[in-house]
Design a protein around this motif. Structure first.
Motif, mmCIF file in Angstrom:
data_model
loop_
_atom_site.group_PDB
_atom_site.id
_atom_site.type_symbol
_atom_site.label_atom_id
_atom_site.label_comp_id
_atom_site.label_asym_id
_atom_site.label_seq_id
_atom_site.Cartn_x
_atom_site.Cartn_y
_atom_site.Cartn_z
ATOM 1 N N GLY A 189 10.743 -1.907 -11.514
ATOM 2 C CA GLY A 189 10.631 -2.941 -11.197
ATOM 3 C C GLY A 189 10.756 -3.064 -9.715
ATOM 4 N N PHE A 190 11.726 -2.489 -9.201
ATOM 5 C CA PHE A 190 12.026 -2.423 -7.739
ATOM 6 C C PHE A 190 10.776 -1.967 -6.847
ATOM 7 N N LEU A 191 10.181 -0.902 -7.328
ATOM 8 C CA LEU A 191 8.932 -0.313 -6.863
ATOM 9 C C LEU A 191 7.865 -1.238 -6.902
ATOM 10 N N ALA A 192 7.636 -2.166 -7.944
ATOM 11 C CA ALA A 192 6.525 -2.846 -8.120
ATOM 12 C C ALA A 192 6.604 -4.187 -7.207
ATOM 13 N N LYS A 193 7.699 -4.366 -7.099
ATOM 14 C CA LYS A 193 8.177 -5.655 -5.934
ATOM 15 C C LYS A 193 7.957 -5.187 -4.701
ATOM 16 N N LEU A 194 8.417 -3.978 -4.287
ATOM 17 C CA LEU A 194 8.163 -3.586 -3.017
ATOM 18 C C LEU A 194 6.698 -3.403 -2.750
ATOM 19 N N ALA A 195 6.014 -2.765 -3.609
ATOM 20 C CA ALA A 195 4.283 -2.937 -3.458
ATOM 21 C C ALA A 195 3.877 -4.270 -3.410
ATOM 22 N N GLY A 196 4.450 -5.051 -4.041
ATOM 23 C CA GLY A 196 3.875 -6.574 -3.915
ATOM 24 C C GLY A 196 4.120 -6.977 -2.572
ATOM 25 N N GLN B 128 1.435 -8.034 0.540
ATOM 26 C CA GLN B 128 1.522 -9.346 1.345
ATOM 27 C C GLN B 128 1.359 -9.319 2.864
ATOM 28 N N VAL B 129 2.245 -8.351 3.265
ATOM 29 C CA VAL B 129 2.579 -7.902 4.640
ATOM 30 C C VAL B 129 1.307 -7.165 5.501
#
Length: 102
Positions: free
Chosen positions: A88-95, A99-100
């Motif tokens: 979940g953390f890696l998916a959030k980081l990739a998202g 965006q950036v």
């Protein structure tokens, strides 16, 4: 047959780490459900699963049930919860990276 001593984190540390993961995870879960954001619910589920496992582990440790904690099933459940949290953390980081930089 001499049994080796059981080594684990202290219950106070596990309670603190569960709160560190669980409180923001619960907030993210509520926000995701309220705003109908499925990805935020997915990100929060991993942290909540690991927090719930840590709470269970601390309760079992306090009760002195170390044979239950040393079982292969408890180890497998712990690894699954850790995997959900890291995933979940890696998916959030990739998202956020998309965006950036995307």
């Amino acid at each position: 047959m001499k049994q080796t001593p059981f080594s684990t984190m202290s219950p106070a540390f596990m309670w603190g780490f569960a709160a560190f993961l669980g409180i923001p995870g619960l907030y993210d879960l509520i926000q995701g459900l309220r705003l109908h954001l499925g990805q935020q619910v997915f990100h929060a589920a991993g942290a909540l699963a690991l927090a719930a496992f840590l709470v269970w582990y601390a309760l079992q440790r306090r009760a002195g049930r170390t044979e239950r904690l040393a079982s292969p099933r408890a180890t497998l459940v712990g690894y699954v919860c850790l995997g959900l949290c890291v995933g979940g953390f890696l998916a959030k980081l990739a998202g956020k990276a998309l965006q950036v930089f995307g």
